[in-house]
Design a protein around this motif. Structure first.
Motif, PDB file in Angstrom:
ATOM      1  N   THR A 129      27.832 126.331  85.139  1.00 57.35           N
ATOM      2  CA  THR A 129      26.546 125.683  85.422  1.00 57.35           C
ATOM      3  C   THR A 129      25.361 126.629  85.461  1.00 57.35           C
ATOM      4  O   THR A 129      24.235 126.185  85.654  1.00 57.35           O
ATOM      5  CB  THR A 129      26.607 124.926  86.762  1.00 57.35           C
ATOM      6  N   THR A 130      25.585 127.919  85.310  1.00 57.83           N
ATOM      7  CA  THR A 130      24.471 128.867  85.320  1.00 57.83           C
ATOM      8  C   THR A 130      24.564 129.753  84.089  1.00 57.83           C
ATOM      9  O   THR A 130      25.619 129.894  83.479  1.00 57.83           O
ATOM     10  CB  THR A 130      24.493 129.753  86.579  1.00 57.83           C
ATOM     11  N   ARG A 131      23.443 130.349  83.755  1.00 51.99           N
ATOM     12  CA  ARG A 131      23.422 131.242  82.600  1.00 51.99           C
ATOM     13  C   ARG A 131      22.218 132.163  82.715  1.00 51.99           C
ATOM     14  O   ARG A 131      21.123 131.725  83.061  1.00 51.99           O
ATOM     15  CB  ARG A 131      23.326 130.428  81.315  1.00 51.99           C
ATOM     16  N   PRO A 160      31.868 121.223  91.880  1.00 50.92           N
ATOM     17  CA  PRO A 160      33.001 122.119  91.650  1.00 50.92           C
ATOM     18  C   PRO A 160      34.302 121.325  91.587  1.00 50.92           C
ATOM     19  O   PRO A 160      34.379 120.212  92.100  1.00 50.92           O
ATOM     20  CB  PRO A 160      32.991 123.029  92.877  1.00 50.92           C
ATOM     21  N   HIS A 207      32.761 127.235  88.684  1.00 54.15           N
ATOM     22  CA  HIS A 207      31.568 126.384  88.796  1.00 54.15           C
ATOM     23  C   HIS A 207      30.318 127.163  88.386  1.00 54.15           C
ATOM     24  O   HIS A 207      29.488 126.669  87.622  1.00 54.15           O
ATOM     25  CB  HIS A 207      31.435 125.870  90.228  1.00 54.15           C
ATOM     26  N   SER A 208      30.190 128.385  88.879  1.00 54.99           N
ATOM     27  CA  SER A 208      29.021 129.201  88.540  1.00 54.99           C
ATOM     28  C   SER A 208      28.965 129.515  87.053  1.00 54.99           C
ATOM     29  O   SER A 208      27.899 129.456  86.434  1.00 54.99           O
ATOM     30  CB  SER A 208      29.034 130.499  89.345  1.00 54.99           C
ATOM     31  N   ASP A 248      34.753 128.507  92.817  1.00 62.33           N
ATOM     32  CA  ASP A 248      33.348 128.910  92.897  1.00 62.33           C
ATOM     33  C   ASP A 248      32.927 129.673  91.644  1.00 62.33           C
ATOM     34  O   ASP A 248      31.840 129.467  91.103  1.00 62.33           O
ATOM     35  CB  ASP A 248      33.104 129.782  94.130  1.00 62.33           C
ATOM     36  N   ILE A 249      33.790 130.562  91.187  1.00 64.37           N
ATOM     37  CA  ILE A 249      33.489 131.344  89.989  1.00 64.37           C
ATOM     38  C   ILE A 249      33.402 130.423  88.775  1.00 64.37           C
ATOM     39  O   ILE A 249      32.462 130.500  87.984  1.00 64.37           O
ATOM     40  CB  ILE A 249      34.543 132.446  89.777  1.00 64.37           C
TER      41      ILE A 249
END
Length: 81
Positions: free
Chosen positions: A77-79, A24, A73-74, A70-71
């Motif tokens: 890195t995520t989907r 992050p 980063h998420s 945090d938002i």
């Protein structure tokens, strides 16, 4: 037909610390991001992208306690499948 030859030597690029790319963004002690912070959104078209942006705006407004780092980063890195 001529006998011209060409040769290319390919090597790996210098190794980067890939883990740093997934960390992050840097934050202060209270969790506030200390630099630019992308909030990545995507969609199939302009109208869908605007709708995603509206949902993100609503999400952020309803959850001011969640650190933006945090938002971000998420989102980066995520989907969902």
């Amino acid at each position: 037909i001529s006998g011209t030859n060409a040769h290319v030597i390919l090597e790996e690029p210098p190794a980067d610390d890939e883990d740093d790319l997934l960390d992050p963004p840097a934050c202060d002690a209270d969790g506030t991001a200390t630099g630019p912070l992308p909030l990545v959104i995507s969609a199939r078209g302009g109208a869908a992208l605007r709708a995603q942006a509206e949902r993100m705006l609503t999400f952020l407004a309803e959850r001011p306690e969640v650190p933006l780092a945090d938002i971000g980063h998420s989102l980066a890195t995520t989907r969902a499948s």
